[in-house]
Design a protein around this motif. Structure first.
Motif, PDB file in Angstrom:
ATOM      1  N   ASN A  33       0.823  -1.212   0.000  1.00 29.73           N
ATOM      2  CA  ASN A  33       0.000   0.000   0.000  1.00 29.73           C
ATOM      3  C   ASN A  33       0.856   1.262   0.000  1.00 29.73           C
ATOM      4  OD1 ASN A  33      -2.559  -1.160  -0.144  1.00 29.73           O
ATOM      5  ND2 ASN A  33      -2.524  -1.609   2.038  1.00 29.73           N
ATOM      6  N   GLY A  34       2.008   1.229   0.653  1.00 26.92           N
ATOM      7  CA  GLY A  34       2.925   2.358   0.605  1.00 26.92           C
ATOM      8  C   GLY A  34       3.481   2.574  -0.793  1.00 26.92           C
ATOM      9  N   LEU A  35       3.776   1.467  -1.472  1.00 28.93           N
ATOM     10  CA  LEU A  35       4.266   1.553  -2.850  1.00 28.93           C
ATOM     11  C   LEU A  35       3.181   2.095  -3.780  1.00 28.93           C
ATOM     12  CD1 LEU A  35       6.695   0.950  -4.674  1.00 28.93           C
ATOM     13  CD2 LEU A  35       5.723  -1.307  -5.048  1.00 28.93           C
ATOM     14  N   LYS A  36       1.947   1.655  -3.591  1.00 22.63           N
ATOM     15  CA  LYS A  36       0.842   2.186  -4.393  1.00 22.63           C
ATOM     16  C   LYS A  36       0.654   3.677  -4.146  1.00 22.63           C
ATOM     17  CE  LYS A  36      -2.960   0.104  -3.796  1.00 22.63           C
ATOM     18  NZ  LYS A  36      -4.196  -0.686  -3.636  1.00 22.63           N
ATOM     19  N   ALA A  38       2.997   5.791  -3.211  1.00 17.06           N
ATOM     20  CA  ALA A  38       4.128   6.479  -3.838  1.00 17.06           C
ATOM     21  C   ALA A  38       3.936   6.593  -5.342  1.00 17.06           C
ATOM     22  CB  ALA A  38       5.430   5.741  -3.523  1.00 17.06           C
ATOM     23  N   MET A  39       3.449   5.533  -5.969  1.00 18.58           N
ATOM     24  CA  MET A  39       3.184   5.593  -7.409  1.00 18.58           C
ATOM     25  C   MET A  39       2.079   6.616  -7.713  1.00 18.58           C
ATOM     26  SD  MET A  39       5.345   3.604  -8.754  1.00 18.58           S
ATOM     27  CE  MET A  39       4.756   3.328 -10.390  1.00 18.58           C
ATOM     28  N   GLY A  40       1.091   6.705  -6.838  1.00 20.34           N
ATOM     29  CA  GLY A  40       0.030   7.693  -7.020  1.00 20.34           C
ATOM     30  C   GLY A  40       0.548   9.115  -6.907  1.00 20.34           C
ATOM     31  N   LEU A  41       1.523   9.316  -6.026  1.00 15.51           N
ATOM     32  CA  LEU A  41       2.113  10.653  -5.903  1.00 15.51           C
ATOM     33  C   LEU A  41       2.840  11.057  -7.173  1.00 15.51           C
ATOM     34  CD1 LEU A  41       3.568  10.630  -2.283  1.00 15.51           C
ATOM     35  CD2 LEU A  41       1.756  12.087  -3.162  1.00 15.51           C
ATOM     36  N   PHE A  42       3.544  10.116  -7.788  1.00 11.11           N
ATOM     37  CA  PHE A  42       4.311  10.437  -8.987  1.00 11.11           C
ATOM     38  C   PHE A  42       3.430  10.553 -10.226  1.00 11.11           C
ATOM     39  CE2 PHE A  42       7.818   8.425  -6.499  1.00 11.11           C
ATOM     40  CZ  PHE A  42       8.542   9.589  -6.336  1.00 11.11           C
ATOM     41  N   GLN A  43       2.352   9.793 -10.277  1.00 12.33           N
ATOM     42  CA  GLN A  43       1.503   9.799 -11.469  1.00 12.33           C
ATOM     43  C   GLN A  43       0.489  10.937 -11.477  1.00 12.33           C
ATOM     44  OE1 GLN A  43      -0.149   5.890 -11.534  1.00 12.33           O
ATOM     45  NE2 GLN A  43       1.727   4.937 -12.288  1.00 12.33           N
ATOM     46  N   ASN A  44      -0.028  11.287 -10.320  1.00  9.43           N
ATOM     47  CA  ASN A  44      -1.057  12.329 -10.249  1.00  9.43           C
ATOM     48  C   ASN A  44      -0.472  13.590  -9.638  1.00  9.43           C
ATOM     49  OD1 ASN A  44      -2.890  10.467 -11.187  1.00  9.43           O
ATOM     50  ND2 ASN A  44      -3.542   9.868  -9.142  1.00  9.43           N
ATOM     51  N   ILE A  53      -1.652  14.744   1.581  1.00  7.74           N
ATOM     52  CA  ILE A  53      -1.200  14.476   2.949  1.00  7.74           C
ATOM     53  C   ILE A  53      -1.324  12.990   3.275  1.00  7.74           C
ATOM     54  CG2 ILE A  53      -1.748  14.894   5.391  1.00  7.74           C
ATOM     55  CD1 ILE A  53      -2.446  17.766   4.572  1.00  7.74           C
ATOM     56  N   TYR A  54      -2.465  12.394   2.875  1.00  7.02           N
ATOM     57  CA  TYR A  54      -2.669  10.962   3.107  1.00  7.02           C
ATOM     58  C   TYR A  54      -1.588  10.137   2.418  1.00  7.02           C
ATOM     59  CZ  TYR A  54      -4.668   6.320   2.435  1.00  7.02           C
ATOM     60  OH  TYR A  54      -4.847   4.967   2.369  1.00  7.02           O
ATOM     61  N   SER A  55      -1.308  10.422   1.162  1.00  2.00           N
ATOM     62  CA  SER A  55      -0.310   9.655   0.417  1.00  2.00           C
ATOM     63  C   SER A  55       1.086   9.822   1.005  1.00  2.00           C
ATOM     64  CB  SER A  55      -0.306  10.064  -1.053  1.00  2.00           C
ATOM     65  OG  SER A  55      -1.535   9.756  -1.648  1.00  2.00           O
ATOM     66  N   LEU A  56       1.445  11.045   1.373  1.00  3.51           N
ATOM     67  CA  LEU A  56       2.761  11.274   1.970  1.00  3.51           C
ATOM     68  C   LEU A  56       2.912  10.545   3.309  1.00  3.51           C
ATOM     69  CD1 LEU A  56       3.403  15.033   1.209  1.00  3.51           C
ATOM     70  CD2 LEU A  56       4.635  13.071   0.285  1.00  3.51           C
ATOM     71  N   LEU A  57       1.880  10.640   4.155  1.00  2.00           N
ATOM     72  CA  LEU A  57       1.931   9.930   5.440  1.00  2.00           C
ATOM     73  C   LEU A  57       1.997   8.425   5.239  1.00  2.00           C
ATOM     74  CD1 LEU A  57      -0.580  11.905   7.675  1.00  2.00           C
ATOM     75  CD2 LEU A  57       1.881  11.690   7.989  1.00  2.00           C
ATOM     76  N   LEU A  58       1.251   7.923   4.268  1.00  2.00           N
ATOM     77  CA  LEU A  58       1.260   6.485   3.994  1.00  2.00           C
ATOM     78  C   LEU A  58       2.636   6.018   3.539  1.00  2.00           C
ATOM     79  CD1 LEU A  58      -1.081   4.503   4.253  1.00  2.00           C
ATOM     80  CD2 LEU A  58      -1.326   4.607   1.795  1.00  2.00           C
ATOM     81  N   VAL A  59       3.278   6.785   2.678  1.00  3.16           N
ATOM     82  CA  VAL A  59       4.619   6.427   2.216  1.00  3.16           C
ATOM     83  C   VAL A  59       5.623   6.472   3.368  1.00  3.16           C
ATOM     84  CG1 VAL A  59       6.534   7.185   0.743  1.00  3.16           C
ATOM     85  CG2 VAL A  59       4.220   7.082  -0.178  1.00  3.16           C
TER      86      VAL A  59
END
Length: 137
Positions: A33-36, A38-44, A53-59
């Motif tokens: 889920n952390g990898l997903k 991170a990929m979402g941060l780079f793609q979107n 904030i959610y994606s950064l905290l998750l990574v």
């Protein structure tokens, strides 16, 4: 198997050492889920503030959990708990935000799945003898 000459030879026969399959499965879930995220941060590049904030905290939590897992740090169970609580809070927030505009688009299955995982993982991390023995540094 312990030596027969030892007086406590059969005392710890059922006790298993090491991580065990359950902890590896939890690590895989967190890392995946952390990898997903991170990929979402780079793609979107057009993420809103809450998703960012959610994606950064998750990574960050996934990376720290993975490092702490293999280093056997004592704060690793707390990171597992934080990871699952973060997912729960985020899904509840998204469900509430979507319910006013698009009530048919709420993903109830994901919400129930995260609630069940929190019900299973949080007590396990707090009470498990194996988790207390593995994460000691």
């Amino acid at each position: 198997m312990k030596s027969i000459l030892n007086e406590n030879a059969f005392e710890d026969e059922g006790r298993k050492t090491g991580y065990g399959l359950w902890l590896y499965l939890l690590l895989f879930m967190v890392a995946y889920n952390g990898l997903k995220a991170a990929m979402g941060l780079f793609q979107n590049a057009t993420l809103d503030l809450v998703n960012l904030i959610y994606s950064l905290l998750l990574v960050l939590i996934a990376t720290a959990t993975t490092v702490g897992f293999f280093a056997r740090k004592r704060w690793t169970p707390l990171l597992f708990i934080c990871f699952f609580l973060l997912n729960l809070v985020y899904l509840v927030y998204i469900s509430i935000a979507l319910s006013s505009k698009f009530p048919e688009q709420i993903d109830y299955f994901s919400l129930v799945r995260v609630v069940v995982m929190c019900i299973i993982v949080i007590p396990y991390m707090l009470r498990s003898e194996r988790a207390k023995e593995v994460f000691v540094k």
